[in-house]
Motif scaffolding. Structure first.
Motif, mmCIF file in Angstrom:
data_model
loop_
_atom_site.group_PDB
_atom_site.id
_atom_site.type_symbol
_atom_site.label_atom_id
_atom_site.label_comp_id
_atom_site.label_asym_id
_atom_site.label_seq_id
_atom_site.Cartn_x
_atom_site.Cartn_y
_atom_site.Cartn_z
ATOM 1 N N VAL A 1 0.753 -1.219 -0.178
ATOM 2 C CA VAL A 1 -0.031 -0.152 -0.007
ATOM 3 C C VAL A 1 0.745 1.139 0.013
ATOM 4 O O VAL A 1 1.932 1.227 0.265
ATOM 5 N N GLU A 2 0.318 2.539 -0.316
ATOM 6 C CA GLU A 2 1.159 3.480 -0.051
ATOM 7 C C GLU A 2 1.468 4.113 1.198
ATOM 8 O O GLU A 2 0.670 3.561 2.011
ATOM 9 N N GLU A 3 2.351 4.795 1.350
ATOM 10 C CA GLU A 3 2.691 5.174 2.633
ATOM 11 C C GLU A 3 3.250 6.877 2.469
ATOM 12 O O GLU A 3 3.722 7.240 1.490
ATOM 13 N N SER A 4 2.607 7.578 3.296
ATOM 14 C CA SER A 4 3.115 9.169 3.896
ATOM 15 C C SER A 4 3.882 8.944 4.961
ATOM 16 O O SER A 4 3.529 8.316 5.874
ATOM 17 N N VAL A 5 4.990 9.682 4.884
ATOM 18 C CA VAL A 5 5.904 9.905 6.192
ATOM 19 C C VAL A 5 6.021 11.288 6.480
ATOM 20 O O VAL A 5 6.542 12.223 5.415
ATOM 21 N N LEU A 6 6.017 11.732 7.704
ATOM 22 C CA LEU A 6 6.198 13.035 8.298
ATOM 23 C C LEU A 6 7.460 12.981 9.456
ATOM 24 O O LEU A 6 7.201 12.072 10.296
ATOM 25 N N VAL A 7 8.521 13.680 9.184
ATOM 26 C CA VAL A 7 9.216 13.742 10.131
ATOM 27 C C VAL A 7 9.141 14.778 11.381
ATOM 28 O O VAL A 7 8.884 15.866 11.023
ATOM 29 N N LEU A 8 8.792 13.930 12.442
ATOM 30 C CA LEU A 8 8.612 15.011 13.588
ATOM 31 C C LEU A 8 9.790 15.434 14.405
ATOM 32 O O LEU A 8 9.823 16.759 14.862
ATOM 33 N N GLU A 9 10.788 14.671 14.449
ATOM 34 C CA GLU A 9 12.005 15.042 15.229
ATOM 35 C C GLU A 9 13.308 14.459 14.472
ATOM 36 O O GLU A 9 13.245 13.371 14.135
ATOM 37 N N GLY A 10 14.248 15.511 14.446
ATOM 38 C CA GLY A 10 15.567 14.790 13.922
ATOM 39 C C GLY A 10 15.743 15.107 12.634
ATOM 40 O O GLY A 10 15.135 15.853 11.825
ATOM 41 N N GLU A 11 16.946 14.500 11.862
ATOM 42 C CA GLU A 11 17.289 14.581 10.484
ATOM 43 C C GLU A 11 17.080 13.191 9.957
ATOM 44 O O GLU A 11 17.774 12.161 10.496
ATOM 45 N N ALA A 12 16.566 12.872 8.795
ATOM 46 C CA ALA A 12 16.607 11.617 8.036
ATOM 47 C C ALA A 12 17.161 11.727 6.739
ATOM 48 O O ALA A 12 17.163 12.857 6.047
ATOM 49 N N THR A 13 17.655 10.721 6.335
ATOM 50 C CA THR A 13 17.963 10.457 4.801
ATOM 51 C C THR A 13 16.899 9.389 4.242
ATOM 52 O O THR A 13 16.708 8.267 5.040
ATOM 53 N N HIS B 1 12.055 1.364 -0.585
ATOM 54 C CA HIS B 1 12.439 2.567 0.043
ATOM 55 C C HIS B 1 12.881 2.328 1.586
ATOM 56 O O HIS B 1 12.758 1.105 1.927
ATOM 57 N N ARG B 2 13.678 3.322 2.487
ATOM 58 C CA ARG B 2 14.037 3.254 3.646
ATOM 59 C C ARG B 2 14.280 4.679 4.162
ATOM 60 O O ARG B 2 14.453 5.448 3.547
ATOM 61 N N PHE B 3 14.357 4.914 5.563
ATOM 62 C CA PHE B 3 14.552 5.791 6.171
ATOM 63 C C PHE B 3 15.669 5.528 6.987
ATOM 64 O O PHE B 3 15.850 4.636 8.036
ATOM 65 N N LEU B 4 16.703 6.514 7.253
ATOM 66 C CA LEU B 4 17.950 6.397 8.017
ATOM 67 C C LEU B 4 18.050 7.620 8.945
ATOM 68 O O LEU B 4 17.694 8.670 8.187
ATOM 69 N N ASN B 5 18.320 7.515 10.266
ATOM 70 C CA ASN B 5 18.826 8.639 11.177
ATOM 71 C C ASN B 5 20.064 9.179 10.713
ATOM 72 O O ASN B 5 21.050 8.311 11.095
#
Length: 144
Positions: free
Chosen positions: A62-74, A98-102
């Motif tokens: 399914v589709e995904e929406s992501v909001l960064v609440l705190e910090g820095e992401a790649t 996809h992936r998200f990294l701190n």
């Protein structure tokens, strides 16, 4: 009068949500329990990444929406890399790796919404597919 199904509770407090430890410095708080019925069309929650940690490259059904609440992401989405900071958001179509990294020195928190109730995750490197936040859905790891 309200025409939609009555939910047991329309409020979800963070202290009432069970923390899902994904290993490798990554934990998820899924806000799906009390109100999520068979007719619900989204799944939502928050994931916390310790410094230097992330998830492996994967996709969802399914589709995904992501909001960064705190910090820095790649964010790595379909082979492109983006830097995100608190307040930035992105969207990932179904089936797109996809992936998200701190990438920061402190904790990174993201808020996510999936366009579906029953979500699967497929790990790109292995092709393994499993139910999102099941016992098999671990995989947090230090960023290499």
């Amino acid at each position: 009068m309200c025409n939609h199904p009555t939910a047991p509770s329309l409020l979800i407090h963070s202290g009432e949500v069970e923390r899902f430890d994904r290993g490798g410095g990554v934990a998820t708080l899924p806000y799906v329990g009390k109100w999520n019925s068979q007719t619900a069309s989204i799944t939502t929650g928050q994931t916390v990444f310790q410094p230097g940690n992330g998830l492996p490259l994967h996709s969802h059904d399914v589709e995904e929406s992501v909001l960064v609440l705190e910090g820095e992401a790649t964010a790595e989405i379909d082979g492109e890399t983006f830097d995100l900071a608190a307040g930035d958001a992105t969207w990932v179509p179904a089936g797109v790796p996809h992936r998200f990294l701190n990438r920061g020195d402190g904790v990174m928190r993201i808020y996510w919404v999936y366009g579906g109730r029953d979500v699967t995750r497929t790990i790109t490197a292995t092709g393994e597919t499993f139910e999102h936040l099941s016992v098999h859905d671990k995989g947090g790891a230090p960023v290499s």
